[in-house]
Design an enzyme around this catalytic site. Structure first.
Site, PDB file in Angstrom:
ATOM      1  N   ARG A   1      64.025  52.241  60.871  1.00 23.31           N
ATOM      2  CA  ARG A   1      63.831  52.160  62.316  1.00 23.31           C
ATOM      3  C   ARG A   1      64.875  51.271  62.967  1.00 23.31           C
ATOM      4  O   ARG A   1      64.845  51.097  64.192  1.00 23.31           O
ATOM      5  CB  ARG A   1      62.446  51.596  62.629  1.00 23.31           C
ATOM      6  CG  ARG A   1      61.393  52.676  62.906  1.00 23.31           C
ATOM      7  CD  ARG A   1      60.092  51.937  63.104  1.00 23.31           C
ATOM      8  NE  ARG A   1      59.129  52.565  63.929  1.00 23.31           N
ATOM      9  CZ  ARG A   1      58.049  53.201  63.478  1.00 23.31           C
ATOM     10  NH1 ARG A   1      57.870  53.394  62.202  1.00 23.31           N
ATOM     11  NH2 ARG A   1      57.142  53.664  64.318  1.00 23.31           N
TER      12      ARG A   1
ATOM     13  N   ARG B   1      45.809  61.006  71.255  1.00 20.47           N
ATOM     14  CA  ARG B   1      45.805  61.210  69.794  1.00 20.47           C
ATOM     15  C   ARG B   1      44.527  60.666  69.157  1.00 20.47           C
ATOM     16  O   ARG B   1      44.097  59.553  69.438  1.00 20.47           O
ATOM     17  CB  ARG B   1      47.011  60.507  69.191  1.00 20.47           C
ATOM     18  CG  ARG B   1      47.053  60.577  67.674  1.00 20.47           C
ATOM     19  CD  ARG B   1      48.416  60.341  67.145  1.00 20.47           C
ATOM     20  NE  ARG B   1      48.828  58.956  67.240  1.00 20.47           N
ATOM     21  CZ  ARG B   1      50.005  58.507  66.764  1.00 20.47           C
ATOM     22  NH1 ARG B   1      50.860  59.338  66.213  1.00 20.47           N
ATOM     23  NH2 ARG B   1      50.318  57.232  66.883  1.00 20.47           N
TER      24      ARG B   1
ATOM     25  N   ARG C   1      56.234  50.302  72.306  1.00 20.09           N
ATOM     26  CA  ARG C   1      56.739  51.074  71.154  1.00 20.09           C
ATOM     27  C   ARG C   1      57.868  52.003  71.585  1.00 20.09           C
ATOM     28  O   ARG C   1      58.852  52.172  70.860  1.00 20.09           O
ATOM     29  CB  ARG C   1      55.592  51.871  70.526  1.00 20.09           C
ATOM     30  CG  ARG C   1      54.615  50.953  69.786  1.00 20.09           C
ATOM     31  CD  ARG C   1      53.269  51.615  69.565  1.00 20.09           C
ATOM     32  NE  ARG C   1      53.335  52.771  68.715  1.00 20.09           N
ATOM     33  CZ  ARG C   1      52.463  53.777  68.768  1.00 20.09           C
ATOM     34  NH1 ARG C   1      51.464  53.770  69.649  1.00 20.09           N
ATOM     35  NH2 ARG C   1      52.582  54.780  67.950  1.00 20.09           N
TER      36      ARG C   1
HETATM   37  P1  AMP Z   1      53.936  54.240  62.923  1.00 20.97           P
HETATM   38  O1  AMP Z   1      52.659  54.549  62.219  1.00 20.97           O
HETATM   39  O2  AMP Z   1      55.142  54.815  62.225  1.00 20.97           O
HETATM   40  O3  AMP Z   1      53.890  54.560  64.389  1.00 20.97           O
HETATM   41  O4  AMP Z   1      54.137  52.639  62.825  1.00 20.97           O
HETATM   42  C1  AMP Z   1      53.183  51.750  63.388  1.00 20.97           C
HETATM   43  C2  AMP Z   1      53.769  50.358  63.485  1.00 20.97           C
HETATM   44  O5  AMP Z   1      54.115  49.872  62.168  1.00 20.97           O
HETATM   45  C3  AMP Z   1      55.046  50.218  64.291  1.00 20.97           C
HETATM   46  O6  AMP Z   1      54.779  50.112  65.691  1.00 20.97           O
HETATM   47  C4  AMP Z   1      55.604  48.917  63.710  1.00 20.97           C
HETATM   48  O7  AMP Z   1      54.906  47.784  64.187  1.00 20.97           O
HETATM   49  C5  AMP Z   1      55.277  49.054  62.227  1.00 20.97           C
HETATM   50  N1  AMP Z   1      56.356  49.749  61.489  1.00 20.97           N
HETATM   51  C6  AMP Z   1      56.265  50.929  60.817  1.00 20.97           C
HETATM   52  N2  AMP Z   1      57.421  51.254  60.237  1.00 20.97           N
HETATM   53  C7  AMP Z   1      58.296  50.253  60.549  1.00 20.97           C
HETATM   54  C8  AMP Z   1      59.667  50.015  60.266  1.00 20.97           C
HETATM   55  N3  AMP Z   1      60.393  50.871  59.556  1.00 20.97           N
HETATM   56  N4  AMP Z   1      60.231  48.877  60.764  1.00 20.97           N
HETATM   57  C9  AMP Z   1      59.517  47.986  61.475  1.00 20.97           C
HETATM   58  N5  AMP Z   1      58.217  48.170  61.800  1.00 20.97           N
HETATM   59  C10 AMP Z   1      57.603  49.284  61.345  1.00 20.97           C
END
Ligand code: AMP
Length: 214
Positions: free
Chosen positions: A88, A122, A164
């Site tokens: 990310r 969602r 986000r």
């Molecule tokens: P997601 O389920 O992919 O939307 O991720 C939910 C949350 O997890 C994000 O808003 C971040 O706080 C954290 N997160 C997930 N993947 C990453 C990553 N590669 N780098 C930093 N934070 C992450």
């Protein structure tokens, strides 16, 4: 096959990654799911990550990179993997190229104005992990596939969604340049990026991804 799914929150990465990883028989690795499970189990990583997830901010690179390095060293990843939600940041992408070079990066694109509705609506089944939009549920609390209870993620609230989306544009979008070979840190001469329009029916997005990977 070593694959990455890129795209803003709400683009459908998780849904598509589940289908594509089953089709290609590679493990689906979602860093978001790993953090949510670590938080639930109150592990040291979970305790550290919680405040970032609650705020909609990115967890520090060093924490995520160590977690992914450990996961990719496991036996099931030796013939391939599908990373969903990692990398990310450009720093994470450079670290990944050091750990295990991904062959293709699928960027699922959906315009910002569609993402807010997708994310606030969602709902996720706690039993089968299926993801649904509330407008498609006849009972807003029950999974239409397995009958389990559906819930809303804590970070799917409008204010956190804005944070986000901002993090995506500021920190993750530069990966498009990195993987298409246009960033000063890119691997020389390599364009690994496949762009797919995610603003259509899930089955059409699925077909477009498979044809982009052929
Ligand atoms: P997601 O389920 O992919 O939307 O991720 C939910 C949350 O997890 C994000 O808003 C971040 O706080 C954290 N997160 C997930 N993947 C990453 C990553 N590669 N780098 C930093 N934070 C992450």
């Amino acid at each position: 096959m070593k694959l990455i799914f890129l795209g803003p929150p709400g683009a459908g990465k998780g849904t598509q990654a589940a289908g594509v990883s089953a089709h290609l028989r590679v493990p689906h690795i979602s860093t978001g799911d790993m953090f949510r499970s670590a938080i639930k189990n109150a592990t040291p990583v979970g305790l550290e990550a919680k405040r970032y997830l609650d705020a909609g901010e990115l967890v520090p690179d060093s924490v995520v990179i160590d977690m992914v390095r450990e996961r990719l060293s496991m036996a099931d990843c030796q013939n391939g993997y599908l990373l969903d939600g990692f990398p990310r940041t450009v720093e994470q992408a450079v670290a990944l190229d050091d750990i295990s070079v991904p062959e293709a990066v699928v960027d699922i694109q959906v315009p910002d104005e569609r993402l807010m509705d997708r994310l606030t609506g969602r709902r996720i089944c706690e039993k089968c992990s299926g993801t649904f939009h509330i407008s498609k549920l006849s009972d807003p609390t029950i999974c239409p596939v397995c009958g389990g209870r559906v819930y809303q993620r804590n970070d799917d609230q409008p204010e956190t969604i804005m944070t986000r989306l901002h993090a995506y544009h500021a920190q993750t979008e530069p990966l498009i340049g990195y993987y298409s070979g246009q960033d000063k840190l890119s691997r020389p001469g390599e364009n690994r990026l496949k762009v797919v329009d995610g603003d259509r029916r899930p089955e059409d997005v699925f077909r477009a991804i498979l044809s982009a990977l052929e």
